[in-house]
Design a protein around this motif. Sequence first.
Motif, PDB file in Angstrom:
ATOM      1  N   LEU A 168       0.823  -1.212   0.000  1.00  0.00           N
ATOM      2  CA  LEU A 168       0.000   0.000   0.000  1.00  0.00           C
ATOM      3  C   LEU A 168       0.856   1.262   0.000  1.00  0.00           C
ATOM      4  CD1 LEU A 168      -2.793  -1.110   2.501  1.00  0.00           C
ATOM      5  CD2 LEU A 168      -2.974  -0.888   0.007  1.00  0.00           C
ATOM      6  N   LEU A 169       1.997   1.214   0.700  1.00  0.00           N
ATOM      7  CA  LEU A 169       2.888   2.377   0.712  1.00  0.00           C
ATOM      8  C   LEU A 169       3.490   2.620  -0.676  1.00  0.00           C
ATOM      9  CD1 LEU A 169       4.766   1.839   4.117  1.00  0.00           C
ATOM     10  CD2 LEU A 169       3.076   3.609   3.585  1.00  0.00           C
ATOM     11  N   ILE A 170       3.809   1.544  -1.388  1.00  0.00           N
ATOM     12  CA  ILE A 170       4.339   1.683  -2.744  1.00  0.00           C
ATOM     13  C   ILE A 170       3.254   2.187  -3.687  1.00  0.00           C
ATOM     14  CG2 ILE A 170       5.292   0.417  -4.718  1.00  0.00           C
ATOM     15  CD1 ILE A 170       6.594  -1.492  -2.651  1.00  0.00           C
ATOM     16  N   LEU A 171       2.047   1.666  -3.520  1.00  0.00           N
ATOM     17  CA  LEU A 171       0.921   2.080  -4.355  1.00  0.00           C
ATOM     18  C   LEU A 171       0.591   3.552  -4.158  1.00  0.00           C
ATOM     19  CD1 LEU A 171      -0.990   0.685  -6.377  1.00  0.00           C
ATOM     20  CD2 LEU A 171      -2.619   0.391  -4.487  1.00  0.00           C
ATOM     21  N   ALA A 172       0.839   4.062  -2.945  1.00  0.00           N
ATOM     22  CA  ALA A 172       0.525   5.462  -2.637  1.00  0.00           C
ATOM     23  C   ALA A 172       1.529   6.436  -3.237  1.00  0.00           C
ATOM     24  CB  ALA A 172       0.459   5.652  -1.119  1.00  0.00           C
ATOM     25  N   GLN A 173       2.659   5.975  -3.746  1.00  0.00           N
ATOM     26  CA  GLN A 173       3.704   6.899  -4.219  1.00  0.00           C
ATOM     27  C   GLN A 173       3.313   7.747  -5.426  1.00  0.00           C
ATOM     28  OE1 GLN A 173       7.303   4.561  -4.673  1.00  0.00           O
ATOM     29  NE2 GLN A 173       7.577   4.344  -2.466  1.00  0.00           N
ATOM     30  N   PRO A 174       2.651   7.391  -6.467  1.00  0.00           N
ATOM     31  CA  PRO A 174       2.196   6.043  -6.800  1.00  0.00           C
ATOM     32  C   PRO A 174       3.211   5.327  -7.686  1.00  0.00           C
ATOM     33  CG  PRO A 174       1.191   7.604  -8.296  1.00  0.00           C
ATOM     34  CD  PRO A 174       2.105   8.412  -7.390  1.00  0.00           C
ATOM     35  N   ASP A 175       3.319   4.003  -7.482  1.00  0.00           N
ATOM     36  CA  ASP A 175       4.189   3.171  -8.312  1.00  0.00           C
ATOM     37  C   ASP A 175       3.461   1.856  -8.545  1.00  0.00           C
ATOM     38  OD1 ASP A 175       6.165   1.846  -9.617  1.00  0.00           O
ATOM     39  OD2 ASP A 175       7.736   2.184  -8.133  1.00  0.00           O
ATOM     40  N   LEU A 176       2.517   1.894  -9.479  1.00  0.00           N
ATOM     41  CA  LEU A 176       1.662   0.732  -9.730  1.00  0.00           C
ATOM     42  C   LEU A 176       2.475  -0.459 -10.216  1.00  0.00           C
ATOM     43  CD1 LEU A 176      -1.211  -0.430  -9.913  1.00  0.00           C
ATOM     44  CD2 LEU A 176      -1.332   0.453 -12.258  1.00  0.00           C
ATOM     45  N   GLY A 177       3.451  -0.214 -11.096  1.00  0.00           N
ATOM     46  CA  GLY A 177       4.247  -1.305 -11.641  1.00  0.00           C
ATOM     47  C   GLY A 177       4.969  -2.092 -10.574  1.00  0.00           C
ATOM     48  N   SER A 178       5.684  -1.387  -9.683  1.00  0.00           N
ATOM     49  CA  SER A 178       6.441  -2.072  -8.626  1.00  0.00           C
ATOM     50  C   SER A 178       5.525  -2.767  -7.635  1.00  0.00           C
ATOM     51  CB  SER A 178       7.332  -1.067  -7.892  1.00  0.00           C
ATOM     52  OG  SER A 178       8.354  -0.586  -8.743  1.00  0.00           O
ATOM     53  N   SER A 179       4.373  -2.151  -7.336  1.00  0.00           N
ATOM     54  CA  SER A 179       3.452  -2.768  -6.379  1.00  0.00           C
ATOM     55  C   SER A 179       2.884  -4.074  -6.924  1.00  0.00           C
ATOM     56  CB  SER A 179       2.315  -1.801  -6.031  1.00  0.00           C
ATOM     57  OG  SER A 179       1.525  -1.507  -7.169  1.00  0.00           O
ATOM     58  N   LEU A 180       2.692  -4.152  -8.243  1.00  0.00           N
ATOM     59  CA  LEU A 180       2.127  -5.366  -8.825  1.00  0.00           C
ATOM     60  C   LEU A 180       3.143  -6.493  -8.938  1.00  0.00           C
ATOM     61  CD1 LEU A 180      -0.172  -3.893 -11.634  1.00  0.00           C
ATOM     62  CD2 LEU A 180      -0.817  -4.737  -9.371  1.00  0.00           C
ATOM     63  N   VAL A 181       4.431  -6.176  -8.782  1.00  0.00           N
ATOM     64  CA  VAL A 181       5.461  -7.222  -8.787  1.00  0.00           C
ATOM     65  C   VAL A 181       5.354  -8.075  -7.525  1.00  0.00           C
ATOM     66  CG1 VAL A 181       7.946  -7.630  -8.626  1.00  0.00           C
ATOM     67  CG2 VAL A 181       7.069  -5.951 -10.249  1.00  0.00           C
ATOM     68  N   ILE A 182       5.001  -7.441  -6.420  1.00  0.00           N
ATOM     69  CA  ILE A 182       5.009  -8.117  -5.118  1.00  0.00           C
ATOM     70  C   ILE A 182       4.121  -9.360  -5.079  1.00  0.00           C
ATOM     71  CG2 ILE A 182       4.430  -7.830  -2.669  1.00  0.00           C
ATOM     72  CD1 ILE A 182       5.417  -4.943  -2.892  1.00  0.00           C
ATOM     73  N   PRO A 183       2.843  -9.285  -5.526  1.00  0.00           N
ATOM     74  CA  PRO A 183       2.014 -10.503  -5.463  1.00  0.00           C
ATOM     75  C   PRO A 183       2.589 -11.679  -6.240  1.00  0.00           C
ATOM     76  CG  PRO A 183       0.650  -8.567  -5.877  1.00  0.00           C
ATOM     77  CD  PRO A 183       2.070  -8.123  -5.997  1.00  0.00           C
ATOM     78  N   PHE A 184       3.335 -11.427  -7.307  1.00  0.00           N
ATOM     79  CA  PHE A 184       3.859 -12.524  -8.113  1.00  0.00           C
ATOM     80  C   PHE A 184       4.875 -13.360  -7.339  1.00  0.00           C
ATOM     81  CE2 PHE A 184       2.027 -10.050 -11.542  1.00  0.00           C
ATOM     82  CZ  PHE A 184       1.565 -11.038 -12.401  1.00  0.00           C
ATOM     83  N   PHE A 185       5.833 -12.703  -6.669  1.00  0.00           N
ATOM     84  CA  PHE A 185       6.814 -13.520  -5.951  1.00  0.00           C
ATOM     85  C   PHE A 185       6.210 -14.135  -4.690  1.00  0.00           C
ATOM     86  CE2 PHE A 185       8.226  -9.233  -4.261  1.00  0.00           C
ATOM     87  CZ  PHE A 185       7.998  -9.460  -2.907  1.00  0.00           C
ATOM     88  N   VAL A 186       5.211 -13.467  -4.100  1.00  0.00           N
ATOM     89  CA  VAL A 186       4.543 -14.050  -2.937  1.00  0.00           C
ATOM     90  C   VAL A 186       3.786 -15.313  -3.335  1.00  0.00           C
ATOM     91  CG1 VAL A 186       2.725 -13.699  -1.221  1.00  0.00           C
ATOM     92  CG2 VAL A 186       4.375 -11.879  -1.664  1.00  0.00           C
ATOM     93  N   VAL A 228      13.614 -15.509  -8.485  1.00  0.00           N
ATOM     94  CA  VAL A 228      13.309 -15.895  -9.865  1.00  0.00           C
ATOM     95  C   VAL A 228      11.983 -15.289 -10.315  1.00  0.00           C
ATOM     96  CG1 VAL A 228      12.711 -17.843 -11.362  1.00  0.00           C
ATOM     97  CG2 VAL A 228      14.651 -18.017  -9.800  1.00  0.00           C
ATOM     98  N   ALA A 229      10.985 -15.331  -9.443  1.00  0.00           N
ATOM     99  CA  ALA A 229       9.675 -14.767  -9.790  1.00  0.00           C
ATOM    100  C   ALA A 229       9.774 -13.265 -10.020  1.00  0.00           C
ATOM    101  CB  ALA A 229       8.663 -15.069  -8.685  1.00  0.00           C
ATOM    102  N   LEU A 230      10.508 -12.568  -9.153  1.00  0.00           N
ATOM    103  CA  LEU A 230      10.659 -11.115  -9.303  1.00  0.00           C
ATOM    104  C   LEU A 230      11.361 -10.764 -10.612  1.00  0.00           C
ATOM    105  CD1 LEU A 230      11.530  -8.529  -6.608  1.00  0.00           C
ATOM    106  CD2 LEU A 230      12.871  -8.543  -8.706  1.00  0.00           C
TER     107      LEU A 230
END
Length: 400
Positions: free
Chosen positions: A155-173, A345-347
Amino acid sequence: MLLSPNKHNHPRLDLINPICILLLSSIGILFIHSAQSYIHGGQWKSQLAWFFIGSTIYTAVSLTNYSNFLKYSHWLWLAAVVMLALVLWSPLGKSIYGAKRWLDLGFYTFQPVEIAKLAGIVISASILTRSEVGDFRDSLQVLAKMALAISIPFLLILAQPDLGSSLVIPFFVFAQLYASNLSKRFFTTALVVFGVLLGAILIDNHNYVKFLEENNLTPSQGQGQYQETSWFPLKDYQRNRILNFVNPSKVDSQDSGWNREQSVISVASGGLFGKGVRQGSQAQLGYLPRSVAHNDFIFSVIAEEAGFIGSAVVISLFGILLANSLRIAGQAKDRFGTLLVLGVVALFSVHIFVNIAMTIGLMPITGLPLPFLSHGGTFMVSCCILLGLVQSVYRYRKDF
């Protein structure tokens, strides 16, 4: 004392990943220099300096037992969250092009989001290593921990806003959760949620187009107006990027669609062998904007000047890097090591796929850089740290 014949008879250093890193970084420096040759830009020098800094850190991390990251995972996560908060709510936060993503220390400016990605991989692997994962109901506690640990930086990344980087997180999780044999019911539920989210984005995009048409506005003229009344948390420039992908006829090619159009022209004009280094007209003459040619769109420069062959070499090096890292994940001595490498690898996979796909017009422009090729000091160092962890997992793997 004599050592057992089976002790320490395996190599302690994996050479494949370092060779790929060296080749990719060299290609990146060469084409960053080429992309800026007409304006005599010096970013290639800083990229070279960051490569040497990153290489030093890579060596230090690879020699450190990765299990130490398990011990201090919570402190790393806390440091990342604090830095993300400082970006948003302290005088140290710096805005560039309307996005507040940088932390300005006076002598150095960097993006904490790269540290947050590292922290996210480590904390997720730590939680899954310390917890028992069974069926869906038994896993609710660990899922709650994961949701709390990941949602805060997300949420902190999304608020910057940095949609691209925030969407990377769910993939490696999700990659780490999948490797932990979580119930398939969880992934079915997640797929449904993803479908609902995608539908919401499309509905919001439709309403955005309707708003522009009703007010007789172009996307550039209506910039910032629709986001004030919309129920969906996107900025209008992000909507324009999505619109440029799903409905390019609604976008002014001289405005938000310019980068995408020029990038596709760059890639297509390279042919089989390319036009030659410093001979690509798109980047050299500024059609591919010089503000992005050396970072987010560096693959377009490579494709134009080195052609299909050069592009294939770059993609092959990435493929070797990822495949070899997966091999190392399978050799890890414990669960934490396997999950760490799979997260890395996912990231990398998301960064590589999304960046290349957006340069050839297959995905919306997101601003995700290409590892070791795009210009950027923080990103170069973070990539070196992540692959240093992979090397550490290899170094301290079980004996064979």
